[in-house]
Design an enzyme around this catalytic site. Sequence first.
Site, short mmCIF file in Angstrom:
data_model
loop_
_atom_site.label_atom_id
_atom_site.label_comp_id
_atom_site.label_asym_id
_atom_site.label_seq_id
_atom_site.Cartn_x
_atom_site.Cartn_y
_atom_site.Cartn_z
N GLY A 42 -13.70 -5.08 3.21
CA GLY A 42 -12.60 -5.90 2.71
C GLY A 42 -12.30 -7.00 3.72
O GLY A 42 -12.68 -6.92 4.89
N CYS A 99 0.82 -1.22 0.00
CA CYS A 99 0.00 0.00 0.00
C CYS A 99 0.85 1.26 0.00
O CYS A 99 0.34 2.35 -0.29
CB CYS A 99 -0.95 0.02 1.20
SG CYS A 99 -0.10 0.05 2.79
#
EC number: 1.2.1.70
Length: 438
Positions: A189, A50
Amino acid sequence: MSVLVVGLSHRSAPVSMLERASVTGDDLTKLLHAINDSAYVAETAIVSTCNRVEVYAVVEKFHGGVSTVSEALSLHSGIPLDDLSRHLYVHYEDRAIQHAFSVACGLESMVVGEGQILGQIRQAFRLAQDEQTIGRTLHDVLQRALRVGKRAHHETGIDQAGASLVSVGLQIATEHLGPLNEVRALVVGAGAMSGLAVATLSRAGAREIVIANRTAGKAERLAAESTVPARAIELADLEAELPTADLVVSCTGATGLVVRAEQLEGTGDRRRFFLDLALPHDIDRAVAGLPGVALAGLDELRTAEEAAHAIGPEAVEAVRTIVCDEVATYLGAARAAAVAPTVVALRSKAAEVVDAELARLTGRLPELDDKARKEISQTVRRVVDKLLHAPTVRVKELAAAPGGDTYADALRELFDLDPKAPEAVQRADIADIEGSDT
């Protein structure tokens, strides 16, 4: 061939650029092959998280390798090469090894010491193996990096000193919402980051956790692991859950927005907190403009970086020492290994000379009986072995030092070795390694 690292991270590029450069799924596989198919690149692995995209490559020429990787990243991301290049960092040879080990230890992470990077490096290693873009060099580098990371965590506890991004984000949420034991949390998620969020919220005693995911099975497994009331929903039902959520944590691999500002309009003005850990962003930035709502994404988490760096300075320094020691050990072993094919080629040539001379002796003295011929053969071979033993042992020791490759060159020159002979030995060695289980 030398190791090259080209990448960008939260330290070198804005989040908006990291979003565009982020690569997952089929796109990651395509980028891996696009780089590896270049004439300048022999091996490739890509670490994509990320907050970083890094290409690890084994290249024949530095400039050709850098150009190949930079152009591939530009093409993938759609970022003009001139703009992208200003934010790329490049590490080569010894510096590349040091960077790989530092990354594995969490020294380069947004939150120093976070342990997720080891799993992400392992994923990069396995993908490169599956796609057959990795050879002996990167195999050794990444495997050693994983071991160094584990050693650093075990010996220094840096993974305990440095919190994960999830922990830092939820700490910021606490500052806005107060204690999390009464919040109703919505986690979007069901990957590793979401799993950490559910576990952290469970330990905090959240009133309820709702997990939304495209695949129901993963969300249900996370809900079952929670120690507080938790349930799973389909992503299609997300909008219906948003109005009653006090805390929303989102980290998906979606390419577009998952939570939009208009979905929250008219849902009240109480205090709410949204934590966006995805790249590209899951949550509309306009959410932060709604009454009572606070939003933190990777940009905002950067503000917590200095505080995270300040945690456990002794542990960080101890890890840096481990990295330096491991780099020195690795490079010494690699240099010694690099001279090994030349040593093998030298011994092979010596054996060929002995065989030729013994055959010549047999032709000139056919009356020698088998016992005498065997004794002569053993004596000659012992003499050759003793003459070669000291210089070959010494050259391996000398080769472990910086600049040690010159000793292999000297051996080839002094003994007039066929330049292709060491290469043939090395190719056979690589074939053995690539054919073995890792």
